[in-house]
Design a protein around this motif. Sequence first.
Motif, PDB file in Angstrom:
ATOM      1  N   CYS A 201       0.845  -1.191   0.000  1.00 26.17           N
ATOM      2  CA  CYS A 201       0.000   0.000   0.000  1.00 26.17           C
ATOM      3  C   CYS A 201       0.882   1.243   0.000  1.00 26.17           C
ATOM      4  O   CYS A 201       2.109   1.172   0.141  1.00 26.17           O
ATOM      5  N   ASN A 202       0.293   2.403  -0.114  1.00 25.30           N
ATOM      6  CA  ASN A 202       1.051   3.656  -0.174  1.00 25.30           C
ATOM      7  C   ASN A 202       1.815   3.917   1.122  1.00 25.30           C
ATOM      8  O   ASN A 202       2.923   4.451   1.102  1.00 25.30           O
ATOM      9  N   GLU A 203       1.214   3.539   2.245  1.00 23.63           N
ATOM     10  CA  GLU A 203       1.870   3.777   3.527  1.00 23.63           C
ATOM     11  C   GLU A 203       3.196   3.025   3.622  1.00 23.63           C
ATOM     12  O   GLU A 203       4.213   3.584   4.058  1.00 23.63           O
ATOM     13  N   ILE A 204       3.229   1.773   3.193  1.00 23.69           N
ATOM     14  CA  ILE A 204       4.464   0.980   3.246  1.00 23.69           C
ATOM     15  C   ILE A 204       5.470   1.498   2.228  1.00 23.69           C
ATOM     16  O   ILE A 204       6.677   1.566   2.506  1.00 23.69           O
ATOM     17  N   GLU A 205       4.989   1.867   1.039  1.00 26.40           N
ATOM     18  CA  GLU A 205       5.906   2.405   0.035  1.00 26.40           C
ATOM     19  C   GLU A 205       6.544   3.704   0.514  1.00 26.40           C
ATOM     20  O   GLU A 205       7.730   3.962   0.257  1.00 26.40           O
ATOM     21  N   ILE A 213      14.582   3.581  -0.660  1.00 21.81           N
ATOM     22  CA  ILE A 213      14.334   2.358  -1.419  1.00 21.81           C
ATOM     23  C   ILE A 213      13.190   2.642  -2.375  1.00 21.81           C
ATOM     24  O   ILE A 213      12.080   2.980  -1.938  1.00 21.81           O
ATOM     25  N   SER A 214      13.438   2.495  -3.668  1.00 23.71           N
ATOM     26  CA  SER A 214      12.442   2.861  -4.676  1.00 23.71           C
ATOM     27  C   SER A 214      11.376   1.791  -4.821  1.00 23.71           C
ATOM     28  O   SER A 214      11.569   0.623  -4.445  1.00 23.71           O
ATOM     29  N   ALA A 215      10.234   2.182  -5.392  1.00 23.32           N
ATOM     30  CA  ALA A 215       9.148   1.236  -5.644  1.00 23.32           C
ATOM     31  C   ALA A 215       9.577   0.176  -6.657  1.00 23.32           C
ATOM     32  O   ALA A 215       9.140  -0.977  -6.586  1.00 23.32           O
ATOM     33  N   GLU A 216      10.433   0.554  -7.600  1.00 20.82           N
ATOM     34  CA  GLU A 216      10.924  -0.405  -8.596  1.00 20.82           C
ATOM     35  C   GLU A 216      11.728  -1.525  -7.933  1.00 20.82           C
ATOM     36  O   GLU A 216      11.576  -2.708  -8.268  1.00 20.82           O
ATOM     37  N   THR A 217      12.605  -1.143  -6.976  1.00 17.74           N
ATOM     38  CA  THR A 217      13.385  -2.153  -6.253  1.00 17.74           C
ATOM     39  C   THR A 217      12.482  -3.056  -5.425  1.00 17.74           C
ATOM     40  O   THR A 217      12.693  -4.276  -5.369  1.00 17.74           O
ATOM     41  N   LEU A 218      11.466  -2.490  -4.788  1.00 12.52           N
ATOM     42  CA  LEU A 218      10.524  -3.289  -3.999  1.00 12.52           C
ATOM     43  C   LEU A 218       9.781  -4.274  -4.886  1.00 12.52           C
ATOM     44  O   LEU A 218       9.586  -5.444  -4.517  1.00 12.52           O
ATOM     45  N   LYS A 219       9.381  -3.823  -6.064  1.00 12.63           N
ATOM     46  CA  LYS A 219       8.632  -4.689  -6.975  1.00 12.63           C
ATOM     47  C   LYS A 219       9.502  -5.821  -7.490  1.00 12.63           C
ATOM     48  O   LYS A 219       9.066  -6.976  -7.569  1.00 12.63           O
ATOM     49  N   ILE A 233       1.708  -5.338   8.032  1.00 12.94           N
ATOM     50  CA  ILE A 233       3.123  -5.602   8.242  1.00 12.94           C
ATOM     51  C   ILE A 233       3.786  -5.914   6.908  1.00 12.94           C
ATOM     52  O   ILE A 233       3.134  -6.330   5.943  1.00 12.94           O
ATOM     53  N   ILE A 234       5.122  -5.705   6.867  1.00 11.86           N
ATOM     54  CA  ILE A 234       5.895  -5.947   5.651  1.00 11.86           C
ATOM     55  C   ILE A 234       6.204  -7.428   5.534  1.00 11.86           C
ATOM     56  O   ILE A 234       6.545  -8.086   6.519  1.00 11.86           O
ATOM     57  N   ALA A 235       6.113  -7.964   4.314  1.00  9.04           N
ATOM     58  CA  ALA A 235       6.416  -9.371   4.052  1.00  9.04           C
ATOM     59  C   ALA A 235       7.572  -9.453   3.062  1.00  9.04           C
ATOM     60  O   ALA A 235       7.426  -9.051   1.897  1.00  9.04           O
ATOM     61  N   PHE A 236       8.736  -9.941   3.540  1.00  4.77           N
ATOM     62  CA  PHE A 236       9.882 -10.193   2.663  1.00  4.77           C
ATOM     63  C   PHE A 236       9.797 -11.639   2.197  1.00  4.77           C
ATOM     64  O   PHE A 236       9.963 -12.567   2.987  1.00  4.77           O
TER      65      PHE A 236
END
Length: 705
Positions: A201-205, A213-219, A233-236
């Motif tokens: 969601c936007n809050e985590i991004e 840390i960019s959205a591209e790297t997260l994706k 919560i964040i899921a790795f």
Amino acid sequence: MRFLLRLPQTHLRKFSCSMSVLMSSKQFLEFCLLPSSFAASSPSYARGLQRQLSSVSRRFRPVLASRPVSKSSSPYHQRPNGVSPYTSLSRASNPDGAVQSRLANLRLKLAENGIDAQNCPSGQYSGLICPECEGGDSGEKSLSLFIAADCSSATWNCFRGKCGLKGGVRVDGRFTTSVAVPVEKGERKITVESLELEPLCNEIEDYFAARMISAETLKRNRVMQKRIGDEIIIAFTYWQRGELVSCKYRYLTKKFFQEKNTRRIFYGLDDIEKASEIIIVEGEIDKLAMEEAGFRNCVSVPDGAPASVSSKETPSEDKDTKYKFLWNCNDYLKKASRIVIATDGDGAGQALAEEVARRLGKERCWRVKWPKKSDDEHYKDANEVLMSMGPHSLSEAVRSAEPYPIQGLFSFKDFFDEIDAYYHRTHGHEYGVSTGWKTLDNFYSVVPGELTVVTGVPNSGKSEWIDALLCNLNHSVGWKFALCSMENKVRDHGRKLLEKHVKKPFFDADYGRSVPRMSVEELDEGKLWLDDTFTLIRCELDSLPSIGWVLERAKAAVLRYGIRGLVIDPYNELDHQRTQRQTETEYVSQMLTKIKRFAQHHSCHVWFVAHPKQLQQWDGGPPNLYDISGSAHFINKCDNGIVIHRNRDEKAGPLDLVQICVRKVRNKVAGQIGDAYLCYDRATGLFSDSPITPEKPERRSSRRP
């Protein structure tokens, strides 16, 4: 009161024995009356209720109260000390002697199985330290022990997944503890759907954007989120060759947990499948930070860092449970020729680096030293460097990684500070310390950390010259010394040193009639100087001291008294026991190596006196260093080699003339090969520069033709 219908019969028995229940017969009669409509609607419940009522009716007799009992005064509504009435009633009855006896026997049987149950009550679960796994590294109370209410048996179970101890015991001995083995749980098959993961969601991004840390790297790394109640919560997600094998969760408050019974691997494992150079970091966010700096060949350990380096040897693969992820990823790691370890800069991070490096092989490991935040503080990890200094600085830190330290293997860079101090002469003795004789300083000076071997034919003045040299060094630079002089009595050695210090003879004997004897006051002052300047190393036992024994005492003298010089005089007074297979040459080589290491490690100059062997056809000239009895290693391994020779021929010059033959100087800064001549004063034992330099006679060989 209908809640009593759901109580076990044993609990009802407790109520039947309570006078409080009997006195409340009015309420009890209401409880016993079963509505017909309720019984008809639930026949099975009615039958079970009827059995309970028939059992209770045999114990409870309707007794009318002598006066009305108010609801407020009912024992079922009283809460003494804030405890529920049921609890207070049940605890009011004490176990009888038989129960106490069974409990004592049961605790003895538990103690035989390593379980201390002295403080564990019956009828409830107790948490204890497992006798098998001892709670792991954290020492948690993972063993659950249950003692039956009647104290007839006890069962236990360790809930640590790496242990799984289970067992039980009865007082009558009908069954005993089972053999417990670690539980090997199978790996779960998980999917994004089964874990109910969602896109970010936007809050985590925004949270990651604040960490650069960019959205591209997260994706690309498939970072997702999971909802637990009202919290996100964040899921790795951990992937291996396209398959989801594990997942680690992180609250925004930096609290972590992982999916149970899943494969333990590196985070980002697929990014190093074909890499010859890989980077290992301590956390998932650090792995993402490395990608922002241009490094995709990076993985993160799944479990964080240990508190300290283990003092035990590295366990085998099947027992190395803490670092099982390394073994699970061995096919990926064995292809890498260069492994850069970029763990956190704190103590735990450095401990993790050491544990990883010693498993992967330090010879192919490099380590990252994080940039300085201030004069006395460094940045902690990759993400902190990225946030504070940017991706370029993070990239520079990784590219500047240094080879991982290997004991006994160094580069010159490790000694640049020492070389700079040597160049600028910071320590002050880079050229060596003056001997106190100008004619000798041209050939020999005393450098801390070196070994000087001194030889000469008997009665040439070797010990006298060394004593005079020590006095000069003490007077000029204040050095202190340890003396291991086995040939001299303590009183005689003290006399010689006092004469050189006071510059007067000790006795009114023939040797010193030309100079007044030292006074009592000078003697007392000299004794204080002796005690402050010299430390004696002497073996008071009948056996001779070994070189190891002498060096151990010399080390203590360095630490306790700050000595800068050690005299071992002579070599043949030491114990030289060696194995049958070891030759004297091998022994001498090892002995001199020990002495040199001592000198270098403690920055202490060592003078080692060794006598020459019996010379054949000696012509009266000074011997050679190769004439030393024992081995040619005396000249091969020493830093300086000196021969002391006294003139015995009146035709060759004065009889008080002493020739100092410098035959070896390893350090050209400190001297060179050559001869110096000193005059010896027999009354005081002092040496002085000779005003004349005699012509050197033609040297004849001292060896057999």
